[in-house]
Design a protein around this motif. Structure first.
Motif, PDB file in Angstrom:
ATOM      1  N   SER A  51       0.830  -1.208   0.000  1.00 13.70           N
ATOM      2  CA  SER A  51       0.000   0.000   0.000  1.00 13.70           C
ATOM      3  C   SER A  51       0.865   1.257   0.000  1.00 13.70           C
ATOM      4  N   ASP A  52       1.997   1.231   0.713  1.00 16.46           N
ATOM      5  CA  ASP A  52       2.916   2.373   0.669  1.00 16.46           C
ATOM      6  C   ASP A  52       3.393   2.624  -0.748  1.00 16.46           C
ATOM      7  N   VAL A  53       3.719   1.542  -1.450  1.00 17.56           N
ATOM      8  CA  VAL A  53       4.193   1.654  -2.828  1.00 17.56           C
ATOM      9  C   VAL A  53       3.101   2.230  -3.722  1.00 17.56           C
ATOM     10  N   HIS A  54       1.861   1.776  -3.533  1.00 13.40           N
ATOM     11  CA  HIS A  54       0.754   2.296  -4.347  1.00 13.40           C
ATOM     12  C   HIS A  54       0.538   3.783  -4.084  1.00 13.40           C
ATOM     13  N   TYR A  55       0.591   4.196  -2.826  1.00 10.63           N
ATOM     14  CA  TYR A  55       0.447   5.627  -2.528  1.00 10.63           C
ATOM     15  C   TYR A  55       1.580   6.427  -3.176  1.00 10.63           C
ATOM     16  N   TYR A  56       2.785   5.891  -3.106  1.00 16.82           N
ATOM     17  CA  TYR A  56       3.936   6.579  -3.693  1.00 16.82           C
ATOM     18  C   TYR A  56       3.794   6.678  -5.213  1.00 16.82           C
ATOM     19  N   GLU A  57       3.377   5.607  -5.851  1.00 18.19           N
ATOM     20  CA  GLU A  57       3.311   5.589  -7.313  1.00 18.19           C
ATOM     21  C   GLU A  57       2.055   6.260  -7.872  1.00 18.19           C
ATOM     22  N   HIS A  58       0.911   6.049  -7.198  1.00 17.80           N
ATOM     23  CA  HIS A  58      -0.362   6.470  -7.783  1.00 17.80           C
ATOM     24  C   HIS A  58      -1.133   7.486  -6.941  1.00 17.80           C
ATOM     25  N   GLY A  59      -0.733   7.677  -5.692  1.00 15.15           N
ATOM     26  CA  GLY A  59      -1.441   8.639  -4.852  1.00 15.15           C
ATOM     27  C   GLY A  59      -2.761   8.125  -4.314  1.00 15.15           C
ATOM     28  N   ARG A  60      -3.021   6.845  -4.430  1.00 10.10           N
ATOM     29  CA  ARG A  60      -4.268   6.293  -3.912  1.00 10.10           C
ATOM     30  C   ARG A  60      -4.171   4.773  -3.796  1.00 10.10           C
ATOM     31  N   VAL A  61      -5.021   4.228  -2.938  1.00 15.32           N
ATOM     32  CA  VAL A  61      -5.232   2.780  -2.846  1.00 15.32           C
ATOM     33  C   VAL A  61      -6.735   2.586  -2.734  1.00 15.32           C
ATOM     34  N   GLY A  62      -7.364   2.092  -3.790  1.00 12.33           N
ATOM     35  CA  GLY A  62      -8.816   1.935  -3.783  1.00 12.33           C
ATOM     36  C   GLY A  62      -9.494   3.255  -3.475  1.00 12.33           C
ATOM     37  N   PRO A  63     -10.365   3.283  -2.451  1.00 14.94           N
ATOM     38  CA  PRO A  63     -11.087   4.517  -2.133  1.00 14.94           C
ATOM     39  C   PRO A  63     -10.274   5.530  -1.335  1.00 14.94           C
ATOM     40  N   PHE A  64      -9.061   5.143  -0.904  1.00 14.82           N
ATOM     41  CA  PHE A  64      -8.244   6.022  -0.072  1.00 14.82           C
ATOM     42  C   PHE A  64      -7.317   6.850  -0.962  1.00 14.82           C
ATOM     43  N   VAL A  65      -7.538   8.173  -0.985  1.00 14.46           N
ATOM     44  CA  VAL A  65      -6.847   9.058  -1.921  1.00 14.46           C
ATOM     45  C   VAL A  65      -6.021  10.074  -1.148  1.00 14.46           C
ATOM     46  N   VAL A  66      -4.767  10.265  -1.580  1.00 12.15           N
ATOM     47  CA  VAL A  66      -3.890  11.258  -0.960  1.00 12.15           C
ATOM     48  C   VAL A  66      -4.244  12.631  -1.514  1.00 12.15           C
ATOM     49  N   THR A  67      -4.749  13.516  -0.678  1.00  8.89           N
ATOM     50  CA  THR A  67      -5.107  14.866  -1.101  1.00  8.89           C
ATOM     51  C   THR A  67      -4.254  15.937  -0.414  1.00  8.89           C
ATOM     52  N   ALA A  68      -3.385  15.505   0.493  1.00 14.40           N
ATOM     53  CA  ALA A  68      -2.490  16.422   1.211  1.00 14.40           C
ATOM     54  C   ALA A  68      -1.221  15.655   1.534  1.00 14.40           C
ATOM     55  N   PRO A  69      -0.130  16.357   1.879  1.00 11.95           N
ATOM     56  CA  PRO A  69       1.109  15.648   2.226  1.00 11.95           C
ATOM     57  C   PRO A  69       0.855  14.554   3.261  1.00 11.95           C
ATOM     58  N   LEU A  70       1.472  13.389   3.027  1.00 13.45           N
ATOM     59  CA  LEU A  70       1.201  12.211   3.853  1.00 13.45           C
ATOM     60  C   LEU A  70       2.496  11.535   4.244  1.00 13.45           C
ATOM     61  N   VAL A  71       2.582  11.081   5.486  1.00 13.93           N
ATOM     62  CA  VAL A  71       3.695  10.275   5.957  1.00 13.93           C
ATOM     63  C   VAL A  71       3.301   8.812   5.786  1.00 13.93           C
ATOM     64  N   LEU A  72       4.104   8.053   5.048  1.00 14.27           N
ATOM     65  CA  LEU A  72       3.813   6.643   4.791  1.00 14.27           C
ATOM     66  C   LEU A  72       4.329   5.766   5.941  1.00 14.27           C
ATOM     67  N   GLY A  73       4.054   4.455   5.834  1.00 15.32           N
ATOM     68  CA  GLY A  73       4.601   3.487   6.774  1.00 15.32           C
ATOM     69  C   GLY A  73       3.653   3.133   7.904  1.00 15.32           C
TER      70      GLY A  73
END
Length: 350
Positions: A51-73
């Motif tokens: 999921s970290d990789v998906h957020y990094y590559e695409h900015g989302r995982v399914g319904p969860f979308v990155v709309t602001a700076p996010l700390v992964l992990g």
């Protein structure tokens, strides 16, 4: 706030922040302070999840979308360095594995023990909640699980993906003499192999197109493997008690279901397409149970016991250790088929 006498807690901490897909860098942020019922944990090791990789590559995982700076992990372990009000100060110095999702504890799902399905869950590295690619995190104290000395710093973080495998095998009702088919030999697939073996499965067949990953599955306990580019699973096994898909790939799911015996179980662990087609004639005429999984509930004591006893190997999964400044390299390590589990070590400086 009660702090350790030998841990000076800085006012600011280094944090790896995802600002946009493909853009991640270290920033300084204020070090958080624990509130009532919380602990402050110095993060030692964080596993990189798909999921970290998906957020990094695409900015989302399914319904969860990155709309602001996010700390992964979210696969994190560390040491408690201070406590908030109402927390026993003796917990300072304790090594812990972090269960990264804190539910509301009040809704119907929480009250019936299914807290992982809480609609108000706050889960690390799931927008808008920040994760553990940083030097310190705060967490409700009852989700900071003590670990024994037998569990290393890296292994403490990997209790989280191990919990995914424990939950999946529990849903599949794996026990003595169970025959199991598993699709996907990534980190979760390999952990599912180990847990299935620990739960008593005697036949564990893994379907995986990558040769290095098939080899890894064999090392960690698979009794046989299948290359799906050459053979269908049903050419190798038939009438398995449980099929667990850890790939999320629609072709793998469709190919695995016909190998399940009447009244067997199918557990969907990997996340892939929003919709797929299934072989309904097989499911209906055999009365096969099909269920999804979403994280876990009440698995941490079992996961910690399996790791501490050596029945599940966690340190052997680690194929790379990276500084916080090198988080991007950790997030792209999956391009190497020999990579199983990269970890980020926020305290590492060289």
């Amino acid at each position: 706030m009660t702090a350790s006498s030998h841990d000076r807690i800085p006012d600011t901490m280094r944090t790896s922040v995802l600002s946009a897909p493909g853009e991640i860098a270290v920033h300084h942020r204020p070090t958080p302070e624990p509130g009532a019922g919380q602990v402050l944990v110095r993060v030692d090791s964080v596993g990189v999840c798909g999921s970290d990789v998906h957020y990094y590559e695409h900015g989302r995982v399914g319904p969860f979308v990155v709309t602001a700076p996010l700390v992964l992990g979210h696969e994190a372990g560390g040491r408690i360095v201070s406590t908030g009000p109402d927390v026993d100060a003796d917990r300072v110095g304790q090594r812990v594995a972090l269960e990264p999702g804190v539910p509301c504890r009040r809704c119907d799902q929480c009250k019936t023990g299914r807290y992982h399905l809480c609609p108000d869950m706050r889960f690390f590295a799931t927008p808008p909640v920040d994760g553990a690619f940083c030097e310190y995190v705060v967490l409700d104290e009852d989700f900071a699980h003590p670990v024994p000395p037998e569990i290393s710093e890296d292994a403490a973080g990997l209790i989280e993906p191990l919990s995914v495998a424990v939950w999946a095998c529990s849903k599949a009702r794996i026990g003595a003499a169970t025959r199991v088919l598993i699709s996907g030999a990534g980190p979760i697939g390999v952990l599912t192999v180990q847990v299935a073996r620990a739960f008593g499965a005697t036949e564990i067949t893994v379907v995986e197109p990558s040769e290095p990953r098939r080899d890894a599955a064999t090392r960690f306990g698979a009794t046989s493997t299948v290359d799906p580019t050459e053979r269908e699973p049903t050419e190798v096994v038939d009438g398995v008690d449980a099929f667990l898909d850890c790939s999320g790939a629609a072709p793998a799911i469709r190919a695995g279901i016909p190998a399940v015996r009447p009244a067997g179980r199918v557990v969907l662990v990997g996340m892939g397409a929003d919709e797929i087609t299934l072989p309904m004639v097989v499911l209906q005429t055999r009365e096969v149970e099909v269920t999804g999984t979403f994280r876990y509930a009440n698995t941490w004591p079992t996961a910690i016991a399996l790791a501490a006893s050596g029945r599940v190997e966690l340190d052997a999964l680690v194929t790379g250790r990276y500084r916080l400044e090198d988080a991007e390299q950790a997030l792209t390590a999956n391009t190497d088929p020999h990579s199983i589990k990269p970890v980020v070590r926020p305290g590492q400086r060289d």
